[in-house]
Design a protein around this motif. Structure first.
Motif, PDB file in Angstrom:
ATOM      1  N   ALA B 224       0.826  -1.328  -0.016  1.00 29.21           N
ATOM      2  CA  ALA B 224       0.241   0.002  -0.013  1.00 29.21           C
ATOM      3  C   ALA B 224       0.829   1.348  -0.048  1.00 29.21           C
ATOM      4  O   ALA B 224       2.080   1.469   0.487  1.00 29.21           O
ATOM      5  CB  ALA B 224      -0.885   0.049   1.141  1.00 29.21           C
ATOM      6  N   LYS B 225       0.392   2.431  -0.738  1.00 28.44           N
ATOM      7  CA  LYS B 225       0.910   3.696  -0.765  1.00 28.44           C
ATOM      8  C   LYS B 225       0.518   4.208   0.657  1.00 28.44           C
ATOM      9  O   LYS B 225      -0.649   4.216   0.827  1.00 28.44           O
ATOM     10  CB  LYS B 225       0.574   4.663  -2.097  1.00 28.44           C
ATOM     11  N   LEU B 226       1.426   5.047   1.464  1.00 27.90           N
ATOM     12  CA  LEU B 226       1.036   5.312   2.433  1.00 27.90           C
ATOM     13  C   LEU B 226       1.042   6.878   2.610  1.00 27.90           C
ATOM     14  O   LEU B 226       2.182   7.380   1.944  1.00 27.90           O
ATOM     15  CB  LEU B 226       2.090   4.628   3.913  1.00 27.90           C
ATOM     16  N   ILE B 227      -0.010   7.596   2.791  1.00 32.67           N
ATOM     17  CA  ILE B 227      -0.078   9.049   2.803  1.00 32.67           C
ATOM     18  C   ILE B 227      -0.328   9.737   4.165  1.00 32.67           C
ATOM     19  O   ILE B 227      -1.387   9.305   4.653  1.00 32.67           O
ATOM     20  CB  ILE B 227      -1.259   9.369   1.845  1.00 32.67           C
ATOM     21  N   GLN B 228       0.526  10.759   4.479  1.00 29.29           N
ATOM     22  CA  GLN B 228       0.191  11.127   5.673  1.00 29.29           C
ATOM     23  C   GLN B 228      -1.050  12.163   5.700  1.00 29.29           C
ATOM     24  O   GLN B 228      -1.241  13.136   5.073  1.00 29.29           O
ATOM     25  CB  GLN B 228       1.449  12.209   6.237  1.00 29.29           C
ATOM     26  N   GLY B 229      -2.005  11.888   6.544  1.00 28.45           N
ATOM     27  CA  GLY B 229      -3.248  12.719   6.614  1.00 28.45           C
ATOM     28  C   GLY B 229      -2.991  13.706   7.620  1.00 28.45           C
ATOM     29  O   GLY B 229      -2.237  13.917   8.564  1.00 28.45           O
ATOM     30  N   PRO B 230      -4.014  14.808   7.626  1.00 27.41           N
ATOM     31  CA  PRO B 230      -4.121  15.915   8.413  1.00 27.41           C
ATOM     32  C   PRO B 230      -4.528  15.312  10.132  1.00 27.41           C
ATOM     33  O   PRO B 230      -5.175  14.299   9.901  1.00 27.41           O
ATOM     34  CB  PRO B 230      -4.983  16.686   8.057  1.00 27.41           C
ATOM     35  N   PRO B 231      -4.327  16.045  11.133  1.00 29.81           N
ATOM     36  CA  PRO B 231      -4.915  15.658  12.284  1.00 29.81           C
ATOM     37  C   PRO B 231      -6.339  15.476  12.513  1.00 29.81           C
ATOM     38  O   PRO B 231      -6.703  14.703  13.170  1.00 29.81           O
ATOM     39  CB  PRO B 231      -4.352  16.887  13.253  1.00 29.81           C
ATOM     40  N   THR B 232      -6.874  16.356  11.724  1.00 28.01           N
ATOM     41  CA  THR B 232      -8.540  16.097  11.610  1.00 28.01           C
ATOM     42  C   THR B 232      -9.044  14.679  11.399  1.00 28.01           C
ATOM     43  O   THR B 232     -10.234  14.315  11.336  1.00 28.01           O
ATOM     44  CB  THR B 232      -9.048  16.949  10.558  1.00 28.01           C
ATOM     45  N   LEU B 233      -8.254  13.709  10.776  1.00 24.80           N
ATOM     46  CA  LEU B 233      -8.520  12.532  10.769  1.00 24.80           C
ATOM     47  C   LEU B 233      -8.589  11.446  12.159  1.00 24.80           C
ATOM     48  O   LEU B 233      -9.309  10.302  11.939  1.00 24.80           O
ATOM     49  CB  LEU B 233      -7.471  11.521   9.804  1.00 24.80           C
ATOM     50  N   TRP B 234      -8.405  12.272  12.998  1.00 24.09           N
ATOM     51  CA  TRP B 234      -8.318  11.554  14.286  1.00 24.09           C
ATOM     52  C   TRP B 234      -9.842  10.811  14.629  1.00 24.09           C
ATOM     53  O   TRP B 234     -10.890  11.138  14.101  1.00 24.09           O
ATOM     54  CB  TRP B 234      -8.033  12.408  15.651  1.00 24.09           C
ATOM     55  N   LYS B 235      -9.776   9.806  15.484  1.00 27.93           N
ATOM     56  CA  LYS B 235     -10.869   9.028  15.849  1.00 27.93           C
ATOM     57  C   LYS B 235     -11.585   9.181  17.041  1.00 27.93           C
ATOM     58  O   LYS B 235     -10.725   9.390  18.091  1.00 27.93           O
ATOM     59  CB  LYS B 235     -10.223   7.530  15.733  1.00 27.93           C
ATOM     60  N   VAL B 236     -12.731   9.566  17.015  1.00 29.82           N
ATOM     61  CA  VAL B 236     -13.519   9.680  18.415  1.00 29.82           C
ATOM     62  C   VAL B 236     -13.546   8.409  19.223  1.00 29.82           C
ATOM     63  O   VAL B 236     -14.067   7.705  18.889  1.00 29.82           O
ATOM     64  CB  VAL B 236     -14.887  10.140  17.995  1.00 29.82           C
ATOM     65  N   THR B 237     -12.710   8.456  20.168  1.00 32.09           N
ATOM     66  CA  THR B 237     -12.384   7.216  20.889  1.00 32.09           C
ATOM     67  C   THR B 237     -12.893   7.226  22.402  1.00 32.09           C
ATOM     68  O   THR B 237     -13.393   6.438  22.950  1.00 32.09           O
ATOM     69  CB  THR B 237     -10.862   6.884  20.763  1.00 32.09           C
ATOM     70  N   TYR B 238     -12.221   8.378  23.173  1.00 29.26           N
ATOM     71  CA  TYR B 238     -12.326   8.282  24.503  1.00 29.26           C
ATOM     72  C   TYR B 238     -13.433   9.483  24.765  1.00 29.26           C
ATOM     73  O   TYR B 238     -14.012  10.134  23.935  1.00 29.26           O
ATOM     74  CB  TYR B 238     -11.274   8.858  25.116  1.00 29.26           C
ATOM     75  N   LYS B 239     -13.943   9.516  25.974  1.00 29.77           N
ATOM     76  CA  LYS B 239     -14.968  10.414  26.595  1.00 29.77           C
ATOM     77  C   LYS B 239     -14.640  11.838  26.292  1.00 29.77           C
ATOM     78  O   LYS B 239     -15.319  12.537  25.770  1.00 29.77           O
ATOM     79  CB  LYS B 239     -15.332  10.286  27.946  1.00 29.77           C
ATOM     80  N   ARG B 240     -13.045  12.025  26.443  1.00 33.21           N
ATOM     81  CA  ARG B 240     -12.946  13.432  26.148  1.00 33.21           C
ATOM     82  C   ARG B 240     -13.039  13.795  24.795  1.00 33.21           C
ATOM     83  O   ARG B 240     -13.073  15.058  24.200  1.00 33.21           O
ATOM     84  CB  ARG B 240     -11.265  13.774  26.442  1.00 33.21           C
ATOM     85  N   ASP B 241     -12.857  12.810  23.711  1.00 35.67           N
ATOM     86  CA  ASP B 241     -12.972  13.001  22.257  1.00 35.67           C
ATOM     87  C   ASP B 241     -14.571  13.776  22.035  1.00 35.67           C
ATOM     88  O   ASP B 241     -14.771  14.382  20.756  1.00 35.67           O
ATOM     89  CB  ASP B 241     -12.858  11.893  21.542  1.00 35.67           C
ATOM     90  N   LEU B 242     -15.550  13.403  22.648  1.00 39.19           N
ATOM     91  CA  LEU B 242     -16.995  13.719  22.361  1.00 39.19           C
ATOM     92  C   LEU B 242     -16.899  15.147  22.638  1.00 39.19           C
ATOM     93  O   LEU B 242     -17.474  16.007  21.669  1.00 39.19           O
ATOM     94  CB  LEU B 242     -17.809  13.092  23.431  1.00 39.19           C
ATOM     95  N   ALA B 243     -16.382  15.777  23.610  1.00 42.73           N
ATOM     96  CA  ALA B 243     -16.216  17.309  23.639  1.00 42.73           C
ATOM     97  C   ALA B 243     -15.258  17.953  22.841  1.00 42.73           C
ATOM     98  O   ALA B 243     -15.762  19.148  22.368  1.00 42.73           O
ATOM     99  CB  ALA B 243     -15.677  17.391  25.183  1.00 42.73           C
ATOM    100  N   ALA B 244     -14.213  17.255  22.379  1.00 46.57           N
ATOM    101  CA  ALA B 244     -13.459  17.794  21.324  1.00 46.57           C
ATOM    102  C   ALA B 244     -14.372  17.900  19.877  1.00 46.57           C
ATOM    103  O   ALA B 244     -14.284  19.028  19.517  1.00 46.57           O
ATOM    104  CB  ALA B 244     -12.049  17.034  21.188  1.00 46.57           C
ATOM    105  N   ALA B 245     -15.270  16.763  19.673  1.00 42.83           N
ATOM    106  CA  ALA B 245     -15.880  16.907  18.378  1.00 42.83           C
ATOM    107  C   ALA B 245     -17.038  17.795  18.498  1.00 42.83           C
ATOM    108  O   ALA B 245     -17.338  18.602  17.522  1.00 42.83           O
ATOM    109  CB  ALA B 245     -16.448  15.260  18.126  1.00 42.83           C
ATOM    110  N   GLU B 246     -17.693  17.745  19.755  1.00 43.24           N
ATOM    111  CA  GLU B 246     -18.796  18.955  19.872  1.00 43.24           C
ATOM    112  C   GLU B 246     -18.220  20.177  19.424  1.00 43.24           C
ATOM    113  O   GLU B 246     -18.816  21.292  18.852  1.00 43.24           O
ATOM    114  CB  GLU B 246     -19.456  18.915  20.927  1.00 43.24           C
ATOM    115  N   SER B 247     -17.223  20.737  20.082  1.00 40.00           N
ATOM    116  CA  SER B 247     -16.305  22.188  19.988  1.00 40.00           C
ATOM    117  C   SER B 247     -16.138  22.094  18.355  1.00 40.00           C
ATOM    118  O   SER B 247     -16.435  23.126  18.082  1.00 40.00           O
ATOM    119  CB  SER B 247     -14.981  22.081  20.671  1.00 40.00           C
ATOM    120  N   ILE B 248     -15.607  21.008  17.654  1.00 37.37           N
ATOM    121  CA  ILE B 248     -15.213  21.408  16.139  1.00 37.37           C
ATOM    122  C   ILE B 248     -16.641  21.740  15.442  1.00 37.37           C
ATOM    123  O   ILE B 248     -16.725  22.565  14.577  1.00 37.37           O
ATOM    124  CB  ILE B 248     -14.671  20.191  15.709  1.00 37.37           C
TER     125      ILE B 248
END
Ligand code: MG
Ligand code: MG
Lengths: 418, 418
Positions: B224-248
């Motif tokens: 596979a060709k590997l391509i660096q993605g932007p930080p916005t690709l991040w995965k909503v994983t932990y409870k804190r990520d819910l707050a981060a997603a809501e904020s965005i």
């Protein structure tokens, strides 16, 4: 291994523990000008929260914060403004390892400054300035394991698969996720292990190395004990993490409020109804008549305040509360929420007159805001119509918990209708 | 490699691209009952945002969402409620790989349903339901590289050092961070590669494997060709990520507002002053007299609305706006903010009378809230005292941007004072 089984009830530590907090990051990954550790959350820099997490642990005796030379003044101001007492600020080196080594050396000077040699740190905890939510329980595990094994570090399961890339940017192979862990902070070392590791390591280690545990292994033969930490150890890295951190800080400050009734029967009835209504909103309410005697303790802890005033045409009760809060210096560390609930006694008043002029609340709120106290008003009317009364109480509960949670400076002084 | 150089201006794709979105996670890492992909953000499930990120890309022809059987009904309801048009929902298997394979097989059926064979997906993009912020630009890079190389995947630099542990929980060795990457989503494959990889792979791969890129390598010989993605690709994983997603999500909805002046000179003056004041608060304001003609387009996009009413004793203007918004069905996808600014013409009015009864605004707001429109009121008084006027305008700006940003349902219908 049985010896290192820890119960959170037995948290005393009988050897000196100190902390080195490297805070030299430039924050490039957040895309902000200000390095993350100095970003403000509710008016307070992130690093001050991290320092507080260590300062409130009774068995931690000192904290060395290592910052880049250009931030020495700022850091010294922060220590003063937020009343940190266990902290010393020292200048960093050109890399992370050089900075940590500077911090470790600063600790060794401590024993010499007239203190008995037994005060010299036996265990050194190294942490990141941008991991503010570390808890005493976990620090205790790291300190005990470091004392016993020479070195200990926090780990977390990998969130993503880790892959090796070819030099041309193609997949070479992927690692078996179960065999690997992410190395996190805090880490702990006996003073002798971390000191010796840095004395023996090479210039190349100082320049390019990232992992203290690796130096302990390579130069002292110490295999660090790895302990899985909670997700709260996470590092504020990206811009989205700023929102997550703010949300956690706000949650912590929004858990509980204290209703002051002045002893009036109507106010007590309202407070009891509120207590039921906010329980569903995850806010806990204590109801007290006033702040005299033992209730004075509410002034000292992390409470928000709801002052209920019944049929008053002046703001004397909330003014007295603001004076008490200022005397207790509660609002120095973070903005404090005070909500004035004006309860008027009958349906008739609801259309005709106001109990208190809105301008008076706005003026009081503007003055309080300068002292980091956020004052909001809510007006409601006693009603014999049960449904109407219950609707009003529910609205007070919703408005109250929204105001406490959001701590919006833009809305202070408003008199809201319930 | 020069052939795969992409400019964002040239984003047309001449081969069929489809998406498989496995959404079978149970959300155990957030500590919540609801799986993350179904958690509501401003009333809308996370997965609906992710679907929207693909649906708005013109060159993506279909999206297969794979969910656990017990969530099929919920997912079907979401597709209907949020008006998704390119989506098909299929049941998942017992593991992530079995679910993705089900999705891939569902795509192969598509070509047979009376469509010409050329419509069968040439490239399949696989993504996570809990990575809602993926952008067209990056999807294009993945699709093009997948077409050319057979497989392509997003990577990110490692945030933590990765270490290998001994079976007793001690440090074995640490990996050289520069040689490794975190494998993220999206990934892309030609249909033939992903289909063949799943046909050939073993039961053990289906049961324990995590990495599609690895299957492509092992069973198709495709690096596979590997391509660096932007930080916005991040995965909503932990409870804190819910707050981060809501904020965005809130940030995205809070960037701009449209001030409707009704053409009155006083309202235009206020709007111009507001425009300057909110610029400092990172909100962009367009000022228009009304929503007729070309301005009707404001009703269709992501605008918030500020209706200025001068010396009015009724709410007719904002009522007309609410009717227009409802007709445009703008508030179906997320709560829409409407702020009524009541400007009264002179200092004299400021103490004596109200222009509009607060109860009338509260009633209107309660009705609007049922249709997902959040209505707030702000009252201010024209003043010849320049300082006083500027202070009021600034306060309107602060209150406005706080209301738009926070979208608090608890505060609808309040008439705030500026
Ligand atoms: Mg490290
Ligand atoms: Mg994967």
């Amino acid at each position: 291994a049985g010896k290192s089984d820890l119960k959170s009830a037995e948290r005393s530590i009988v050897f000196p523990v100190s902390v080195v907090l490297p805070a030299g990051g430039t924050g490039e990954r957040t895309g902000l000008q200000t390095p993350k550790q100095f970003c403000l959350f509710l008016g307070r820099p992130l690093i001050s929260y991290t320092i507080q997490a260590f300062e409130r642990v009774s068995w931690i005796q000192s904290i060395v914060v290592v910052v880049a030379k250009e931030y020495m003044d700022l850091m010294t101001d922060i220590v003063q403004q937020f009343q940190h007492t266990k902290v010393r600020v020292v200048p960093g080196g050109s890399t992370r390892h050089r900075s940590i080594y500077n911090g470790v050396l600063a600790l060794s000077e401590e024993g010499e400054e007239g203190k008995p040699a037994t005060d010299k740190a036996k265990v050194v905890i190294i942490h990141d300035a941008v991991r503010p939510f570390v808890e005493e329980d976990f620090l205790h595990k790291i300190a005990m394991a470091a004392k016993e094994q020479g070195a200990a570090g926090a780990i977390r399961p990998l969130v993503s698969t880790v892959i090796a890339t070819t030099s041309e940017g193609y997949l070479d192979h992927s690692l078996e996720r179960a065999k690997y862990r992410a190395s996190e902070m805090p880490q702990g070392f006996t003073y002798d292990v971390i000191h010796q590791a840095y004395q023996k390591c090479s210039e190349s280690d100082f320049e390019f190395g990232t992992e203290c545990l690796h130096l302990a292994l390579q130069y002292c033969g110490t295999n660090a004990k790895l302990i899985q930490g909670p997700p709260t150890l996470w590092k504020v890295t990206y811009k989205r993490d700023l929102a997550a951190a703010e949300s956690i800080i706000k949650d912590t400050l929004s858990r509980s409020a204290c209703v002051i009734t002045g002893g009036s029967a109507q106010a007590v009835t309202l407070a009891d109804a509120l207590q039921k209504a906010v329980a569903a909103l995850n806010v806990e309410l204590d109801v007290i008549p006033d702040l005299t005697g033992e209730n004075g303790a509410y002034l000292l802890n992390d409470w928000n305040f709801i002052q209920v005033s019944v049929n008053r045409s002046c703001l004397s009760e909330v003014e007295a509360l603001l004076i008490d809060l200022e005397a207790a210096k509660r609002a120095l560390l973070h903005p404090l929420v005070v909500i004035l609930v004006l309860l008027s006694g009958s349906d008739e008043l609801s259309v005709s007159g106001r109990v208190v002029e809105p301008e008076a609340i706005m003026d009081l709120a503007s003055a309080a805001k300068l002292r980091n106290i956020l004052l909001y008003g809510i007006q409601l009317h006693q009603s014999k119509d049960t449904q109407r009364w219950e609707r009003s109480v529910l609205r007070v509960a919703e408005i109250t918990s929204a105001l406490i949670r959001e701590r919006s400076p833009a809305l202070v002084g408003q008199l809201l209708q319930a």
